[in-house]
Design a protein around this motif. Structure first.
Motif, short mmCIF file in Angstrom:
data_model
loop_
_atom_site.label_atom_id
_atom_site.label_comp_id
_atom_site.label_asym_id
_atom_site.label_seq_id
_atom_site.Cartn_x
_atom_site.Cartn_y
_atom_site.Cartn_z
N MET A 175 0.79 -1.22 0.06
CA MET A 175 0.04 -0.01 -0.09
C MET A 175 0.95 1.17 0.00
O MET A 175 0.37 2.25 -0.56
CB MET A 175 -0.93 -0.07 1.36
N PHE A 176 1.95 1.25 0.72
CA PHE A 176 2.86 2.45 0.98
C PHE A 176 3.75 2.61 -0.57
O PHE A 176 3.61 3.75 -0.92
CB PHE A 176 3.81 2.07 1.86
N ILE A 177 4.03 1.70 -1.22
CA ILE A 177 4.68 1.69 -2.59
C ILE A 177 3.68 2.44 -3.50
O ILE A 177 3.80 3.15 -4.31
CB ILE A 177 5.36 0.52 -2.92
N ALA A 231 1.06 4.24 -2.83
CA ALA A 231 0.93 5.58 -2.41
C ALA A 231 2.07 6.49 -2.87
O ALA A 231 1.81 7.76 -3.51
CB ALA A 231 0.67 5.85 -1.14
N LEU A 232 3.16 5.98 -2.80
CA LEU A 232 4.42 6.74 -3.02
C LEU A 232 4.33 6.84 -4.67
O LEU A 232 5.00 8.21 -5.03
CB LEU A 232 5.74 5.87 -2.66
N HIS A 269 1.88 9.48 -5.49
CA HIS A 269 2.49 10.76 -5.13
C HIS A 269 3.39 11.33 -6.07
O HIS A 269 3.35 12.57 -6.33
CB HIS A 269 3.22 10.58 -3.84
N LEU A 276 0.40 9.51 3.08
CA LEU A 276 1.80 9.32 3.31
C LEU A 276 2.26 9.42 4.65
O LEU A 276 2.90 8.68 5.38
CB LEU A 276 2.46 9.94 2.02
N MET A 309 0.82 7.10 7.07
CA MET A 309 1.33 5.94 7.11
C MET A 309 2.76 5.72 7.74
O MET A 309 3.09 4.94 8.11
CB MET A 309 1.45 5.34 5.33
N MET A 310 3.48 6.98 7.33
CA MET A 310 4.81 7.09 7.95
C MET A 310 4.80 7.14 9.52
O MET A 310 5.78 6.64 10.07
CB MET A 310 5.71 7.98 7.19
N ASP A 311 3.84 7.74 9.76
CA ASP A 311 3.84 7.92 11.32
C ASP A 311 3.73 6.63 12.24
O ASP A 311 4.18 6.49 13.23
CB ASP A 311 2.56 8.88 11.63
N THR A 312 3.05 5.46 11.61
CA THR A 312 2.78 4.16 12.48
C THR A 312 3.89 3.37 12.20
O THR A 312 4.78 3.57 11.27
CB THR A 312 1.35 3.77 11.82
#
Length: 76
Positions: A1-3, A5-6, A9, A70, A73-76
């Motif tokens: 999911m992070f990839i 979103a990146l 972005h 993002l 996501m980076m906060d967790t």
């Protein structure tokens, strides 16, 4: 999911930059390139410029939401 979103972005970042560069300044721009600026004295009065404004706003909103996602996501 992070990839995902990146990647989204990066794509929206490049898209917003290109869309802003397409806008006409005091003279010239996308509307003049297609011949729309012949009789238009006010900035953004052509159909092309109005549509470009709408597309830019949508792209900027997507950019903002993806940036917020993002950050969360980076906060967790």
């Amino acid at each position: 999911m992070f990839i995902l979103a990146l990647v989204l972005h990066v794509v929206t970042t490049v898209g917003v930059v290109l869309l802003v560069l397409l806008h006409s300044g005091r003279g010239g721009g996308l509307s003049d390139m297609f011949g729309g600026g012949l009789g238009a004295s006010a900035a953004g009065s052509t159909v092309i410029e109005k549509n470009l404004d709408r597309i830019t706003i949508v792209a900027a909103l997507i950019f903002g939401f993806v940036t917020l996602a993002l950050a969360l996501m980076m906060d967790t």
